[in-house]
Design a protein around this motif. Structure first.
Motif, short mmCIF file in Angstrom:
data_model
loop_
_atom_site.label_atom_id
_atom_site.label_comp_id
_atom_site.label_asym_id
_atom_site.label_seq_id
_atom_site.Cartn_x
_atom_site.Cartn_y
_atom_site.Cartn_z
N TYR A 159 2.14 11.27 -2.67
CA TYR A 159 1.90 9.85 -2.92
C TYR A 159 2.38 8.97 -1.89
CZ TYR A 159 0.41 5.64 -5.17
OH TYR A 159 -0.23 4.31 -5.53
N LEU A 160 1.83 8.55 -0.92
CA LEU A 160 2.68 7.90 0.31
C LEU A 160 1.85 6.61 0.50
CD1 LEU A 160 3.04 10.90 2.75
CD2 LEU A 160 4.61 10.28 1.10
N THR A 161 2.62 5.53 1.22
CA THR A 161 2.22 4.43 2.10
C THR A 161 2.35 4.64 3.32
OG1 THR A 161 2.12 3.00 0.01
CG2 THR A 161 2.03 1.98 2.37
N LEU A 162 1.29 4.72 4.29
CA LEU A 162 1.76 4.80 5.79
C LEU A 162 1.65 3.25 6.15
CD1 LEU A 162 -1.05 7.37 6.52
CD2 LEU A 162 1.17 7.82 5.85
N GLY A 163 2.67 2.90 6.98
CA GLY A 163 2.62 1.66 7.34
C GLY A 163 3.52 1.28 8.64
N ALA A 164 3.01 0.32 9.53
CA ALA A 164 1.60 0.02 9.28
C ALA A 164 0.72 0.88 10.48
CB ALA A 164 1.09 -1.43 9.70
N VAL A 165 -0.60 1.25 10.34
CA VAL A 165 -1.34 2.02 11.12
C VAL A 165 -2.46 1.53 11.58
CG1 VAL A 165 -0.33 4.24 10.14
CG2 VAL A 165 -2.41 3.25 9.32
N GLY A 166 -2.85 1.80 12.77
CA GLY A 166 -4.24 1.51 13.55
C GLY A 166 -5.20 2.70 13.06
N ARG A 224 -3.94 -3.63 12.04
CA ARG A 224 -3.35 -2.59 11.36
C ARG A 224 -3.08 -2.76 9.98
NH1 ARG A 224 -1.01 0.07 15.73
NH2 ARG A 224 0.48 1.46 14.44
N TYR A 225 -3.03 -1.82 9.33
CA TYR A 225 -2.92 -1.44 7.76
C TYR A 225 -1.93 -0.92 7.22
CZ TYR A 225 -7.67 -3.50 8.35
OH TYR A 225 -8.74 -4.38 8.57
N TYR A 226 -1.42 -1.28 6.01
CA TYR A 226 -0.74 -0.16 5.12
C TYR A 226 -1.76 0.52 4.41
CZ TYR A 226 3.55 -2.92 6.52
OH TYR A 226 4.54 -3.52 7.24
N VAL A 227 -1.70 1.90 4.48
CA VAL A 227 -2.63 2.61 3.88
C VAL A 227 -1.76 3.61 3.03
CG1 VAL A 227 -4.48 4.18 4.15
CG2 VAL A 227 -4.02 2.87 5.86
N THR A 228 -2.48 3.31 1.42
CA THR A 228 -2.04 4.32 0.39
C THR A 228 -2.77 5.41 -0.09
OG1 THR A 228 -0.60 2.27 -0.42
CG2 THR A 228 -0.97 4.21 -2.03
N GLY A 229 -2.17 6.30 -0.05
CA GLY A 229 -3.03 7.54 -0.31
C GLY A 229 -2.31 8.90 -0.76
N PHE A 230 -2.93 10.15 -0.51
CA PHE A 230 -2.33 11.27 -0.56
C PHE A 230 -2.62 12.37 0.65
CE2 PHE A 230 -3.73 9.38 -4.75
CZ PHE A 230 -2.59 9.51 -5.43
N THR A 231 -1.51 12.93 0.93
CA THR A 231 -1.53 13.96 1.97
C THR A 231 -2.55 15.04 1.69
OG1 THR A 231 0.32 15.13 0.66
CG2 THR A 231 0.76 13.58 2.86
N ASP A 291 -4.30 -5.02 4.60
CA ASP A 291 -3.96 -5.72 6.24
C ASP A 291 -2.55 -6.07 6.30
OD1 ASP A 291 -3.68 -7.55 8.03
OD2 ASP A 291 -5.90 -8.06 8.02
N GLU A 292 -1.81 -5.59 7.40
CA GLU A 292 -0.46 -5.91 7.67
C GLU A 292 -0.19 -7.22 7.74
OE1 GLU A 292 2.65 -4.54 10.97
OE2 GLU A 292 0.86 -5.21 11.83
N GLY A 293 -0.88 -8.17 8.15
CA GLY A 293 -0.58 -9.42 8.46
C GLY A 293 -0.88 -10.42 7.13
N THR A 294 -2.00 -10.23 6.58
CA THR A 294 -2.35 -11.08 5.44
C THR A 294 -2.36 -10.77 3.90
OG1 THR A 294 -4.68 -10.23 5.87
CG2 THR A 294 -3.82 -12.23 7.08
N ALA A 295 -2.62 -9.50 3.79
CA ALA A 295 -2.83 -9.12 2.38
C ALA A 295 -1.51 -8.54 1.88
CB ALA A 295 -3.82 -8.12 2.48
N THR A 296 -0.90 -9.24 0.95
CA THR A 296 0.37 -8.59 0.22
C THR A 296 -0.02 -8.62 -1.41
OG1 THR A 296 1.23 -11.03 -0.26
CG2 THR A 296 1.75 -9.85 1.94
N GLY A 297 -1.06 -8.80 -1.72
CA GLY A 297 -1.24 -9.05 -3.30
C GLY A 297 -0.68 -10.45 -3.82
N ILE A 298 -0.09 -11.13 -3.13
CA ILE A 298 0.36 -12.28 -3.84
C ILE A 298 -0.41 -13.48 -3.54
CG2 ILE A 298 2.49 -13.84 -3.70
CD1 ILE A 298 3.96 -11.44 -2.27
N VAL A 299 -0.94 -14.04 -4.93
CA VAL A 299 -1.88 -14.96 -4.77
C VAL A 299 -1.37 -16.27 -4.27
CG1 VAL A 299 -3.72 -16.17 -6.19
CG2 VAL A 299 -3.10 -13.73 -6.35
N GLU A 300 -0.26 -16.97 -4.84
CA GLU A 300 0.13 -18.33 -4.71
C GLU A 300 1.72 -18.12 -4.78
OE1 GLU A 300 -0.32 -22.97 -6.25
OE2 GLU A 300 -1.37 -21.17 -6.88
N ILE A 301 2.54 -18.99 -3.89
CA ILE A 301 3.75 -19.04 -3.84
C ILE A 301 3.93 -20.47 -3.53
CG2 ILE A 301 6.00 -18.58 -2.64
CD1 ILE A 301 4.52 -16.07 -1.74
#
Length: 694
Positions: A570-577, A615-622, A642-652
């Motif tokens: 179980y891995l996160t690849l980051g960041a990849v095109g 570029r994206y952080y991709v989570t998945g399986f080998t 998305d490397e630049g925008t999506a962090t899962g944090i709605v509001e700070i």
């Protein structure tokens, strides 16, 4: 791209799969069919000779033809090899489709024929005699990994005993929408066989085979079970000639045994009449038992066999120097029968031949004719069709707890666990459990009357750890001990880990819904591989344990490091095109230019992002793909960020960042405690957020 070996046709890329043909199945009358891949190879006789298989070779004579057909129109190449060096070589094999099929570097012992785009048929003709040792058909599957329909499940289980009222067979398949075809004569089913639509009844012993098909998927493996059909009834020991009745059915048994299994009258050493003797009863003889019907002839009896090898024939003793019992369509010998009070039957043919006395040979386990010696025999008469006492029902649960019940009120139950026939002297029933594979037999008594014997083989799977499961690759169902933590589930696909470096993909109808962090005390299943990827197939989940907390993926920043991770990691690849997207396939590229193949399983409910300029952080399986000869490592994604925008944090928001608590998130937006595992994280304090690589 998902394969190491590809074919390119008209700008499209296809994965190649080699199908090795069973040459022994090809004759002038028969074809060799690979049902899993939809390939059929037939021989067309154009000469006066006959195509045949011998000595590991398929032999064709001049003028014989050979045709390869694919139901999926996906043949790209056919390859032959021959062990011949001087004559009967592959030089005599040519394409029968000039301009369509091209040969490539053919020699006397190796011949390849290929096409520029996939076709539904290859055909060949022999200009001289040819001997073929191997034949391989290469098919293109369109660049996708075609899944295989689940093997049908036939119930009752293999080895079960059937009888009247307990003879219903059901067939199921875990693949939704699949069509099941079956046979009951032991032959391999095809789509021309009977289609299963409802449970059916058997009235004799049978081998049931089934396969399942579904459009867009490989046909399932063939499932097979064999049943013995038991003729129910009550049988009594004959103790007087007064009990001999013309037209009644009798079984011959050895008189000296309390229990003798498989004793038989034999014709030239082949069973003709078989019996099971137990005390004063015959317990459920199978339909393979041949009944002897008594036919009155003057002062004696003719012995007519009503089924088995000698069905419809009359027994007689043919010659002096042989002690075989033979059968004839007409009466050749009449026997006198004398029975003692103890049940010993004296059966003698009234012929001039000295070997005229039916006796039991214990060393040969058969009945034959003798002039003297050997062992006494007994006759058992069928006195009623069924017992008044219902046959017990034996049930074993997943924990191998065994219960036995009987519909006859007041009946007492007895059982054995050593394979022997139970009596009222066996173990009185109380619920029990077994810790190893055990044959349980049970009988019910009501006063002096007894039921038929029920039999169940309780199969106790071997127990092992997940690491042992992956190392030993058990073909049979086993129990994988936990605790096992669920990482990800989507329908029939579920990844679990033992928390010690071993992960596995469980594939099959999972009976519940699980989320990351749920635990299982154990899993039942068998080892399988799909295109080289280890799986725990047909999972049966044990009880849940206490949740272990969410399993976090390890982060890989350089794709050059991917090969050091075990399959199903179980891995996160980051960041990849992301590039080269074609249906479910793509290529990932890291910032150093390293690449890795990706295969997106459409069953997981995710898709490649539309915007491939970022570029994206991709989570998945080998994962892995193997076509039987080449292996390609790949990655199966389950989420993209998305490397630049999506962090899962709605509001700070905060008026004073310095006074705010520091909060950590995974790159996928899941809040975690202060991270201790290497990876990429988002650290948030008030209105400030920054990416941190540990």
């Amino acid at each position: 791209m998902i394969v190491a070996c590809v074919s390119v046709f008209s700008g499209l890329m296809y994965a190649d799969t080699d199908v090795v043909i069973d040459l022994s199945g090809i004759t002038q009358k028969n074809a060799s069919t690979d049902v899993n891949n939809g390939i059929t190879v037939t021989s067309t006789r154009k000469s006066q000779s006959v195509t045949y298989y011998t000595g590991g070779q398929l032999r064709f004579y001049k003028g014989d033809g050979l045709t390869v057909n694919s139901i999926s129109d996906n043949i790209v190449k056919v390859t032959f090899t021959s062990a011949e060096t001087s004559k009967n070589t592959l030089d005599g094999l040519i394409s029968d489709q000039n301009g369509v099929i091209a040969s490539a570097g053919n020699t006397a012992q190796h011949a390849e024929f290929s096409v520029s785009s996939p076709v539904d048929q290859f055909s060949f003709i022999n200009t001289a005699q040819v001997r073929i040792n191997t034949m391989t058909v290469t098919i293109a599957d369109g660049g996708t990994v075609t899944e295989t329909v689940a093997a049908p499940v036939i119930s009752p289980a293999d080895g079960s005993e059937l009888s009247e009222g307990n003879n219903t067979v059901t067939i199921g398949c875990d693949t939704e929408g699949a069509t099941v075809y079956y046979t009951i004569d032991g032959s391999v089913p095809t789509v021309e066989s009977d289609m299963y639509s409802a449970p059916f009844q058997l009235t004799s012993s049978a081998t049931v085979k089934a396969m399942a098909v579904k459009d867009g998927m490989n046909n399932s493996p063939v499932s097979s079970v064999t049943y013995v059909y038991r003729v129910q009834g009550v049988f009594s020991l004959v103790t007087s000639e007064d009990e001999l009745v013309a037209g009644d059915m009798y079984i011959i048994a050895a008189a000296e045994f309390d229990m003798a299994m498989g004793n038989a009258v034999k014709k030239n050493n082949r069973p003709a009449v078989a019996a099971v003797k137990f005390g004063n009863n015959i317990e459920n003889p199978s339909d393979q038992v041949a009944w002897v019907q008594l036919v009155r002839q003057d002062a004696g009896w003719a012995l007519k066999v009503t089924n088995g090898d000698l069905s419809g024939q009359y027994l007689y003793n043919p010659v002096n120097d042989k002690n075989y019992l033979e059968g004839a369509t007409e009466i050749k010998a009449v026997a006198t029968i004398v029975v003692s009070d103890a049940g010993v039957a004296t059966v003698k043919f009234t012929t001039n031949i000295s070997k005229n006395w039916i006796r039991y040979n214990s060393s040969g386990d058969l009945f034959s004719c003798y002039g003297s010696g050997q062992s006494d025999i007994a006759l058992y008469r069928k006195v009623s069709e069924t017992s008044a006492v219902a046959t017990p029902v034996i049930v074993a649960d997943d924990e191998n707890n065994v219960t036995i019940s009987c519909e006859t009120e007041g009946a007492l139950l007895y059982y054995t666990i050593d394979g022997s026939a139970p009596t009222d002297r066996s173990i009185p029933y109380q619920p029990f459990s077994v810790d190893r594979t055990t044959t349980v037999k049970a009988i019910a008594y009501l006063g002096e009357e007894s039921s038929a014997v029920a039999t169940l083989e309780v199969k106790v799977p071997e127990m092992m750890s997940l690491a042992e499961f992956l190392d030993q690759k058990p073909a049979d169902k086993v129990r994988v001990n936990g605790p096992l933590t669920v990482i990800y589930q989507n329908g029939d696909y579920m990844y679990v880990t033992d928390g010690q470096g071993s992960n596995v993909l469980c594939f099959g109808a999972v009976d519940d819904v699980y989320v990351n962090g749920n635990t299982l005390q154990y899993l039942y299943g068998r080892y399988d591989e799909f295109k080289g990827l280890p799986e725990l197939a047909g999972p049966v989940c044990g009880p849940r344990g206490e949740d272990a907390g969410e399993v976090e993926p390890q982060t890989v920043t350089s794709l050059a490091d991917m090969s050091r991770y075990a399959l199903n990691s179980y891995l996160t690849l980051g960041a990849v095109g992301i590039s080269g997207v074609k249906e479910n396939n793509a290529v990932f590229t890291d910032s150093d230019g390293n690449t890795y193949n990706a295969y997106l399983n459409s069953n997981y409910g995710v898709a490649y992002p539309d915007d491939q300029t970022v570029r994206y952080y991709v989570t998945g399986f080998t994962s892995v793909y193997s076509n039987g000869k080449d292996v390609s490592l790949q990655f199966t994604p389950v989420s993209f960020v998305d490397e630049g925008t999506a962090t899962g944090i709605v509001e700070i928001s905060s008026d004073n960042d310095a006074e705010c608590e520091t909060v950590w998130f995974t790159i996928g937006g899941v809040r975690v405690e202060s991270p201790t595992v290497s990876g990429v994280y988002v650290r948030v304090q008030g209105s400030r957020a920054e990416k941190v690589i540990l």
